[in-house]
Design a protein around this motif. Structure first.
Motif, PDB file in Angstrom:
ATOM      1  N   GLU A 246      26.717  -8.759   7.862  1.00 42.37           N
ATOM      2  CA  GLU A 246      27.634  -7.637   7.636  1.00 42.37           C
ATOM      3  C   GLU A 246      28.014  -7.558   6.170  1.00 42.37           C
TER       4      GLU A 246
ATOM      5  N   GLU B 206      31.080  -5.436  20.838  1.00 47.85           N
ATOM      6  CA  GLU B 206      31.310  -6.486  19.841  1.00 47.85           C
ATOM      7  C   GLU B 206      32.651  -7.166  20.089  1.00 47.85           C
TER       8      GLU B 206
ATOM      9  N   ASN C  43      33.398  -1.786  19.159  1.00 45.47           N
ATOM     10  CA  ASN C  43      34.246  -2.981  18.979  1.00 45.47           C
ATOM     11  C   ASN C  43      35.335  -3.048  20.038  1.00 45.47           C
TER      12      ASN C  43
ATOM     13  N   ASP D 280      31.251 -10.856  16.839  1.00 46.33           N
ATOM     14  CA  ASP D 280      31.548 -10.198  15.563  1.00 46.33           C
ATOM     15  C   ASP D 280      32.303 -11.144  14.632  1.00 46.33           C
TER      16      ASP D 280
ATOM     17  N   GLU E  52      26.822   1.091  14.528  1.00 46.62           N
ATOM     18  CA  GLU E  52      28.099   0.541  14.977  1.00 46.62           C
ATOM     19  C   GLU E  52      29.134   1.650  14.891  1.00 46.62           C
TER      20      GLU E  52
ATOM     21  N   LYS F 216      27.061 -11.437  14.537  1.00 45.65           N
ATOM     22  CA  LYS F 216      27.259 -10.694  13.296  1.00 45.65           C
ATOM     23  C   LYS F 216      27.998 -11.578  12.294  1.00 45.65           C
TER      24      LYS F 216
HETATM   25 MG    MG Z   1      32.218  -4.840  14.557  1.00 47.73          MG
END
Ligand code: MG
Ligand code: C2E
Ligand code: MG
Length: 657
Positions: free
Chosen positions: A605, A518, A486, A548, A428, A569
């Protein structure tokens, strides 16, 4: 009380026979008529409300003082005041006060005439020559007494300082009263010649009234909002400045409240502007009725209102006012047979605590209002640490432009590790700003700032460019790992986002499948409809999508509604609940089950310990991210990590399970 006693005593002394005699004369009735008409037609000053000005009855009532003295003038004036008070729906105490105030002022004028005028015993007096000076003195006595009495009452009612009330518009008031009073001797002359001359004064007085009213109206329009009749920004500025200088001298606080209706735009858009307008008028009325006299409610345009509290004890009382305002709006409003629920967000700023002048006070109240809106708290007091525009932030904002040009942004990479084989299955990309003075800044310190600025597109471009060129380098080195980037809400609302992504992939000759985007759950909760077209366009490009921060908001997977998302996530706050909260364990467990059932991958996460890693694995998470495996790494470190762990042979994100 004093007025009542004075009138009673003087009438008693005058005697009822003489009163009856007078009542038989048409002159008295004509005069009464003129005084009543005059009471209904006061000449307003721009800052005084229309029914608080100098009455055009003054030439007649003052002529009555000169001609007959206090008892007759007072009696007729009181009768006229009561009639006018009833006609205009004034409260009884107000009418009583007005009547008494006249009697007392007339009493002073009468006393001056008795002291300095010739002794005319009981015969009507017609002033001439040097006697006019006595009349002028009496007029002065009347004016001063009246001014002090009225302004004392207004000052007490509005809790304003007497001195400023006495001097407000004093020039104009002197002039208007002077003009009206100077007509009184002429009325006396007319009275002695013929009763029918008196009504002729109606015409010059009408002219005076109309022209004064017109100019006041014009002045009023300049200072007030047409739709609601509330003060406008101009008047608000003026009044705030007056209040501030007053507060400075007397050492008290001034409050400025900024109020914004939530969701008013929806009403306007769906029900049309006429309904919206009526709603605003109702709002204006309710707000005006929820503040104290002396406070000023203003409309700044649209659905934004401001309330000035020229004197407020402390933050607690300002909050009380704000709460009262909100409560007044909470009552459903009935329009066109429909009930509307309106809510408002209010921001408060205080002088001298938060700002020294109007400009800054306004800005701070605005900041507080946005905080109130965002946090849905309804009311918020300005607090510097919540101010995105605080000086540190502003200077950061200036630096941001430079950062983009000079290449101060940098991507860190955090490995995503498969929980069965402990293999790196992706990275990521997490942005950092290597600030020359302030060191490495985390995204929450500047991404919100980027979102508020016109630099957002450049930022997206830069993040993608940095990430994709790294991916290309890794590929050239034989490290084929997919990378996730992201996207913030604003980025997703940009319709050109798919083009920016396409151009980036093409520049680095990368297939779309190396990239995953994300999207935070927060964005899906608030802007799902607005961003759906962009999400579909991105999916069409062949990039894969992840949801996310799952578990932070109120998002339910059902709302994904067929959107092509491959990965969920699970947010670290959610993951953390597994450890010491049995209920949390059940909830997270069933959420992960559901993700699997819907054919998506669950990724945990913020995994910081082996225990949590094992827990999420046993619950069915496909992969995890967190400091237990590796923190976000600089590019060189990330490369080492990939070499060591050997990236997956194929770079594809496994599309659905
Ligand atoms: Mg993220
Ligand atoms: P996110 O996408 O949920 O990123 C995960 C965050 O968790 C990262 O914070 C990461 O450093 C942190 N983290 C990693 N390991 C652990 C751990 O073991 N425990 C805990 N508690 N946290 C861990 P970071 O890098 O500060 O990023 C914060 C957020 O900023 C990201 O949340 C993402 O929403 C946003 N962001 C990051 N980079 C970008 C970007 O390039 N563009 C945009 N628009 N937003 C970004
Ligand atoms: Mg997250």
């Amino acid at each position: 009380m004093a007025g009542c006693v004075l009138l009673g005593v003087s009438l008693f002394w005058f005697g009822s026979e003489r009163l009856q005699l007078l009542a038989a004369q048409p002159l008295i009735w004509v005069m009464l008529g003129m005084v009543i008409i005059g009471e209904l037609r006061p000449i307003a000053t721009p800052t005084a409300p229309t029914d608080n000005g100098s009455p055009t009855s003054l030439p007649f009532s003052f002529a009555l003082i000169i001609f007959y003295g206090l008892p007759v003038a007072g009696l007729i004036q009181v009768i006229a005041t009561v009639i006018a008070g009833v006609a205009r729906g004034h409260a009884a105490h107000r009418t009583a006060f007005n009547g008494a105030q006249y009697v007392l002022s007339f009493g002073v004028a009468d006393a001056v005439i008795r002291l300095f005028g010739p002794d005319t015993a009981d015969a009507p007096w017609i002033p001439e020559g040097a006697h006019l000076i006595v009349v002028a003195l009496a007029a002065g006595g009347y004016f001063l007494t009246n001014l002090v009495l009225v302004e004392c009452a207004v000052a007490m009612h509005e809790r304003a300082p007497l001195r400023s009330m006495l001097t407000k518009d004093i020039g104009q008031r002197l002039f208007v009263s002077g003009v009206l009073l100077s007509l009184a001797p002429l009325v006396v002359v007319a009275m002695t010649h013929s009763v029918w001359l008196v009504p002729l004064f109606f015409f010059p007085l009408s002219a005076l009234y109309i022209s004064a009213t017109l100019s006041v109206k014009r002045e009023y329009q300049v200072n007030h909002d047409e739709l609601t009749g509330l003060a406008n920004r101009k008047l608000l500025i003026l009044r705030t400045q007056e209040a501030l200088s007053e507060a400075q001298q007397r050492n008290h606080r001034v409050g400025l409240l900024l109020l914004d209706l939530d969701r008013f735009k929806e009403v306007n858009d769906t029900l049309g502007h006429p309904t919206g307008d009526r709603l605003l008028q109702t709002v204006a009325r309710r707000l005006t009725h929820s503040v104290r006299p002396g406070d000023l409610v203003a409309r700044l345009g649209g659905d934004e209102f401001a309330v000035l509290l020229p004197q407020v004890r402390d933050a607690v009382s300002a909050r009380e006012v704000a709460t009262r305002l909100r409560v007044s709006l909470a009552e459903p409003m009935r329009l066109d047979g429909m009930d509307f629920d309106l809510e408002a967000s209010i921001g408060i700023a205080l002088y001298p605590n938060h700002a020294p002048d109007f400009e800054l006070l306004m800005q701070r109240a605005d900041v507080a209002m946005y905080v109130a809106k965002e946090s849905r708290s309804g009311v918020d007091l300005y607090a510097p640490h919540k101010d995105r525009n605080s000086t540190a932030r502003l200077s950061l904002f200036g630096d941001l432009r430079r950062a983009l040009v000079e290449g101060e942004l940098e991507m860190f990479y955090q490995p995503k590790v498969n929980l069965d084989e402990y293999q790196v299955v992706g990275m990521e990309a997490l942005v950092r700003w290597r600030h020359p003075q302030r060191g490495v800044l985390p995204p929450e310190e500047f991404v919100p700032l980027v979102e508020q600025s016109y630099l957002m597109r450049n930022f997206t471009h830069e993040v993608l460019e940095l990430t994709l060129s790294q991916v290309a380098r890794w590929r050239a080195d034989g490290l084929r790992t997919p990378v996730a980037v992201n996207l913030s809400a604003r980025e997703l609302l940009d319709p050109t986002l798919p083009d920016i992504v396409t151009a980036g992939l093409r520049r680095h000759r990368l297939p779309a499948r190396v990239l995953r985007l994300e999207i935070s759950e927060r964005v899906m909760v608030t802007d799902a409809d607005a961003i759906t077209p962009t999400i579909l366009a991105l999916a069409d490009l062949g990039v894969s999508l992840a949801l996310d921060d799952f578990g932070t908001g109120y998002f339910t997977l059902a709302r994904l509604n067929g959107l092509p998302v491959q990965e969920i996530k699970v947010d670290e706050s959610f993951v953390q609940r597994i450890v010491d909260d049995p209920d949390g364990r059940v909830i997270v467990g069933s959420a992960i089950d559901l993700v699997g059932t819907l054919g998506m991958h669950a990724v945990a996460e913020g995994v910081e310990t082996a225990r949590v890693a094992e827990a999420v694995r046993s619950m069915g998470c496909y992969a995890a991210q967190g400091r237990y495996f590796a923190p976000p790494l600089e590019a060189a470190e990330a490369t080492k990590c990939l070499r060591k762990h050997k990236a997956l042979p194929a770079e594809e994100h496994t599309r659905s399970a």
